[in-house]
Design a protein around this motif. Structure first.
Motif, mmCIF file in Angstrom:
data_model
loop_
_atom_site.group_PDB
_atom_site.id
_atom_site.type_symbol
_atom_site.label_atom_id
_atom_site.label_comp_id
_atom_site.label_asym_id
_atom_site.label_seq_id
_atom_site.Cartn_x
_atom_site.Cartn_y
_atom_site.Cartn_z
ATOM 1 N N ASN A 353 1.149 -1.315 -0.033
ATOM 2 C CA ASN A 353 -0.426 0.252 0.371
ATOM 3 C C ASN A 353 0.443 1.172 -0.123
ATOM 4 O OD1 ASN A 353 -2.238 -1.836 0.066
ATOM 5 N ND2 ASN A 353 -2.520 -1.725 2.159
ATOM 6 N N CYS A 354 1.588 1.348 0.485
ATOM 7 C CA CYS A 354 3.158 2.490 0.838
ATOM 8 C C CYS A 354 3.488 2.584 -0.078
ATOM 9 C CB CYS A 354 3.763 2.444 1.492
ATOM 10 S SG CYS A 354 3.552 2.284 3.153
ATOM 11 N N LEU A 355 3.360 1.590 -0.858
ATOM 12 C CA LEU A 355 4.303 1.524 -2.614
ATOM 13 C C LEU A 355 3.809 2.068 -3.546
ATOM 14 C CD1 LEU A 355 6.250 -1.790 -2.326
ATOM 15 C CD2 LEU A 355 7.718 1.030 -2.810
ATOM 16 N N SER A 356 2.737 1.690 -3.224
ATOM 17 C CA SER A 356 1.537 2.187 -4.734
ATOM 18 C C SER A 356 1.389 3.826 -4.201
ATOM 19 C CB SER A 356 0.173 1.379 -4.364
ATOM 20 O OG SER A 356 -0.677 2.119 -5.274
ATOM 21 N N HIS A 361 1.916 9.762 -5.735
ATOM 22 C CA HIS A 361 2.997 10.891 -5.253
ATOM 23 C C HIS A 361 3.904 11.580 -6.559
ATOM 24 C CE1 HIS A 361 4.192 13.918 -2.568
ATOM 25 N NE2 HIS A 361 5.672 13.882 -3.099
ATOM 26 N N GLN A 362 4.913 10.687 -6.146
ATOM 27 C CA GLN A 362 5.485 10.273 -7.561
ATOM 28 C C GLN A 362 5.314 10.899 -9.059
ATOM 29 O OE1 GLN A 362 8.153 12.506 -6.323
ATOM 30 N NE2 GLN A 362 9.411 11.324 -4.235
ATOM 31 N N TYR A 363 5.223 10.334 -9.380
ATOM 32 C CA TYR A 363 4.420 10.437 -10.721
ATOM 33 C C TYR A 363 3.201 11.522 -10.698
ATOM 34 C CZ TYR A 363 0.908 9.623 -14.794
ATOM 35 O OH TYR A 363 0.654 9.639 -16.122
ATOM 36 N N LEU A 364 2.560 12.654 -10.146
ATOM 37 C CA LEU A 364 1.703 13.676 -10.467
ATOM 38 C C LEU A 364 3.001 14.463 -10.327
ATOM 39 C CD1 LEU A 364 -1.117 13.421 -7.811
ATOM 40 C CD2 LEU A 364 -0.959 13.127 -10.321
ATOM 41 N N ARG A 365 3.787 14.324 -9.513
ATOM 42 C CA ARG A 365 4.951 15.042 -9.977
ATOM 43 C C ARG A 365 6.272 15.069 -11.000
ATOM 44 N NH1 ARG A 365 6.497 17.473 -4.327
ATOM 45 N NH2 ARG A 365 8.881 17.533 -5.179
ATOM 46 N N SER A 366 5.543 13.917 -11.583
ATOM 47 C CA SER A 366 6.354 14.544 -13.044
ATOM 48 C C SER A 366 7.849 13.977 -13.299
ATOM 49 C CB SER A 366 6.018 14.702 -14.566
ATOM 50 O OG SER A 366 5.218 14.717 -14.528
ATOM 51 N N ASP A 367 8.163 13.060 -11.609
ATOM 52 C CA ASP A 367 9.150 12.603 -11.822
ATOM 53 C C ASP A 367 9.820 11.690 -11.719
ATOM 54 O OD1 ASP A 367 11.836 11.624 -10.179
ATOM 55 O OD2 ASP A 367 11.334 12.961 -8.619
ATOM 56 N N LEU A 368 10.413 11.069 -13.342
ATOM 57 C CA LEU A 368 10.457 9.963 -13.856
ATOM 58 C C LEU A 368 11.415 8.442 -13.243
ATOM 59 C CD1 LEU A 368 10.456 7.884 -16.344
ATOM 60 C CD2 LEU A 368 11.953 9.052 -17.547
ATOM 61 N N CYS A 371 10.440 7.053 -9.813
ATOM 62 C CA CYS A 371 8.421 5.994 -10.117
ATOM 63 C C CYS A 371 9.936 5.122 -10.887
ATOM 64 C CB CYS A 371 8.257 6.722 -11.445
ATOM 65 S SG CYS A 371 6.860 7.965 -11.311
ATOM 66 N N ALA A 372 10.848 5.341 -11.541
ATOM 67 C CA ALA A 372 11.229 4.277 -11.934
ATOM 68 C C ALA A 372 11.735 3.090 -10.967
ATOM 69 C CB ALA A 372 12.826 4.593 -12.672
ATOM 70 N N GLU A 373 12.876 3.847 -9.956
ATOM 71 C CA GLU A 373 13.086 3.564 -7.930
ATOM 72 C C GLU A 373 12.526 2.829 -8.098
ATOM 73 O OE1 GLU A 373 16.339 2.973 -7.272
ATOM 74 O OE2 GLU A 373 16.883 3.634 -8.843
ATOM 75 N N ILE A 374 10.537 3.047 -7.852
ATOM 76 C CA ILE A 374 9.799 2.448 -7.110
ATOM 77 C C ILE A 374 9.479 1.601 -8.040
ATOM 78 C CG2 ILE A 374 6.844 3.095 -6.634
ATOM 79 C CD1 ILE A 374 8.253 5.600 -5.284
ATOM 80 N N ILE A 375 9.187 0.869 -8.707
ATOM 81 C CA ILE A 375 8.822 0.309 -10.018
ATOM 82 C C ILE A 375 10.057 -0.970 -9.539
ATOM 83 C CG2 ILE A 375 8.888 -0.690 -12.439
ATOM 84 C CD1 ILE A 375 6.551 0.452 -11.695
ATOM 85 N N THR A 388 -2.642 0.004 -14.393
ATOM 86 C CA THR A 388 -3.147 1.057 -14.275
ATOM 87 C C THR A 388 -1.878 1.810 -14.317
ATOM 88 O OG1 THR A 388 -5.572 1.154 -14.083
ATOM 89 C CG2 THR A 388 -4.629 3.159 -14.000
ATOM 90 N N GLN A 389 -1.012 1.401 -12.666
ATOM 91 C CA GLN A 389 -0.176 2.259 -12.525
ATOM 92 C C GLN A 389 1.335 1.881 -13.724
ATOM 93 O OE1 GLN A 389 -0.132 1.179 -8.734
ATOM 94 N NE2 GLN A 389 -0.496 2.845 -7.868
ATOM 95 N N ASN A 390 1.236 0.600 -14.360
ATOM 96 C CA ASN A 390 2.174 0.379 -14.900
ATOM 97 C C ASN A 390 1.924 1.613 -16.367
ATOM 98 O OD1 ASN A 390 4.161 -2.127 -14.110
ATOM 99 N ND2 ASN A 390 1.920 -2.483 -13.223
ATOM 100 N N GLU A 391 1.063 1.700 -17.141
ATOM 101 C CA GLU A 391 0.883 2.179 -17.531
ATOM 102 C C GLU A 391 1.286 3.553 -17.372
ATOM 103 O OE1 GLU A 391 -3.300 2.084 -18.949
ATOM 104 O OE2 GLU A 391 -2.954 0.074 -20.016
ATOM 105 N N GLN A 392 1.175 3.973 -16.723
ATOM 106 C CA GLN A 392 1.541 5.789 -15.933
ATOM 107 C C GLN A 392 2.738 5.813 -16.718
ATOM 108 O OE1 GLN A 392 -0.360 5.926 -12.128
ATOM 109 N NE2 GLN A 392 -2.169 6.857 -13.468
ATOM 110 N N PHE A 393 3.729 5.281 -15.575
ATOM 111 C CA PHE A 393 5.248 4.829 -15.683
ATOM 112 C C PHE A 393 5.508 5.055 -17.210
ATOM 113 C CE2 PHE A 393 9.093 2.310 -16.108
ATOM 114 C CZ PHE A 393 9.756 3.724 -15.568
#
Length: 425
Positions: A353-356, A361-368, A371-375, A388-393
């Motif tokens: 849940n925390c990772l999601s 949060h990082q996607y809304l900030r456009s921090d690629l 987001c890559a580190e979280i993935i 959906t989150q994978n598509e966002q990435f």
């Protein structure tokens, strides 16, 4: 010769011309004097008009003030026959009069306060229960402190209480004003009438504790809250109020970096848990210490988390709300430490849940990069994110506009099975 000796007639043009030439040097000064006299007269006329207007205005204001004051003083002598509604109208008239005429001198303000003194005040014995409730609620809503305190004194003097909801609003407002004496007076009056609210809020212990805390008596405030917490916990309303006061004290203690008070708080929290098995107070202290920037506070939070199994379960159940609370203040470091804490206790669902939440949060900030580190971490921990989150990435990675993705998120679609993506970092 005849023509040379002929005399010029008196009415000839030449005679007039010579006469004008003789007096021409006198004409300009006379004209100047006349103009100045006219200006002086006009200025004098204007000054007289302004003076008359000013004097008339002052006389009218003085006359109106004298009439109003005489009327109020006359009503003072006949106060036993004065209707309460008429008194309110007189107060409104006097207030509006001062505002209109702009009489701001200290002497006049003192006169107004003297006129609105309890000699002309409202007697609540002539009011019904609904009227008393409406008056108290009105003064609380507009933050009319003098009139509110006067009404409270009247209630105590004449031993009359408002309804339960209005009484609760009055107690909260007295708590904001840090009026301990009035709260104790209402508690004594409720005890006299055997009011049920006195038991619900444990003799108004939460309100007294908050006032004592704001007045600087930290130890006495904690002692008061600790003594009444058990009785407050028996009812939902009392338990909710006691918890809110305790949470406020904890937040302000950590904000002020008071080590001594923090030690006392932790002692009270441990005692309450031991007596009532209420883990909430321990969780309040843990959360504030966990989010702190100080190493000593974080160490205290770690000790609490290790000691209480119930605290671990409560934090895991509220992992989503905790992450949202930390991310609202952009405290990403606290979320990272929370993920580490969950991994140490093998709380995988809470960690996922925390990772999601962190990815959103990082996607809304456009921090690629983030987001890559979280993935990458999700792939290593075998905690895949949603499709959906994978598509966002991918859209962020390919620098595509997010409008289409956001539109798909907002649509009500049935939940699809999680699609596994293979990334090579």
């Amino acid at each position: 010769m005849a023509m040379l000796t002929r005399r010029t007639s008196p009415g000839s043009p030449k005679v007039l011309q010579r006469f004008q030439n003789c007096i021409s040097f006198l004409w300009q000064p006379l004209q100047s004097v006349s103009t100045q006299t006219h200006i002086i007269q006009r200025q004098s006329t204007q000054t007289d008009s302004i003076d008359c207007f000013t004097n008339e205005l002052v006389n009218r204001s003085t006359k109106k003030w004298n009439e109003l004051r005489d009327s109020l003083l006359k009503n003072t002598n006949n106060k036993s026959e004065l209707d309460p509604i008429y008194k309110e109208q007189n107060d409104m008239v006097s207030t509006s009069f001062v505002q209109d005429v702009k009489i701001l001198s200290k002497g006049v303000v003192n006169d107004m306060q003297a006129i609105r003194s309890p000699q002309l005040g409202l007697d609540i014995r002539s009011l019904s229960q609904a009227q008393l409730d409406n008056l108290l609620l009105s003064t609380v809503e507009i933050k009319n402190k003098p009139d509110f305190l006067y009404l409270i004194r009247q209630c105590v003097r004449h031993q009359q209480l408002p309804s339960s909801n209005v009484l609760l609003a009055c107690l909260k407002y007295l708590m904001q004003l840090c009026r301990l004496q009035q709260i104790e007076s209402l508690a004594a009056l409720c005890e006299l009438h055997a009011h049920p609210m006195l038991k619900v809020y444990a003799n108004f212990a939460p309100f007294k504790a908050m006032v004592l805390w704001r007045n600087g008596s930290a130890d006495l405030a904690l002692m008061t809250l600790h003594g009444g917490y058990g009785d407050c916990a028996e009812k939902d309303e009392g338990r909710r109020m006691a918890r809110n006061v305790f949470r406020t004290i904890v937040e302000e203690t950590l904000a002020q970096k008071s080590e001594a008070v923090l030690v006392s708080l932790m002692g009270v929290a441990r005692s309450i848990y031991k007596e009532k098995r209420d883990i909430f107070v321990v969780a309040c202290v843990w959360k504030q210490c966990f989010a702190s920037d100080w190493f000593s506070d974080r160490k205290s939070a770690e000790d609490l988390y290790e000691h209480y199994k119930e605290l671990q379960q409560l934090v895991a159940r509220r992992s989503s709300s905790l992450c949202s609370s930390f991310l609202r203040t952009n405290n990403v470091d606290a979320v990272h430490r929370l993920i580490e804490t969950f991994l140490q206790k093998d709380q995988r669902e809470a960690c996922s849940n925390c990772l999601s939440h962190l990815f959103n949060h990082q996607y809304l900030r456009s921090d690629l990069s983030a987001c890559a580190e979280i993935i990458k971490s999700c792939s290593e921990l075998d905690m895949p994110l949603s499709a959906t989150q994978n598509e966002q990435f991918l859209s962020l990675f390919l620098n595509k506009p997010r409008t289409a993705i956001a539109r798909n998120i907002g649509m009500h679609q049935p939940k699809l099975p999680i699609t596994e993506f293979q990334y090579k970092f």
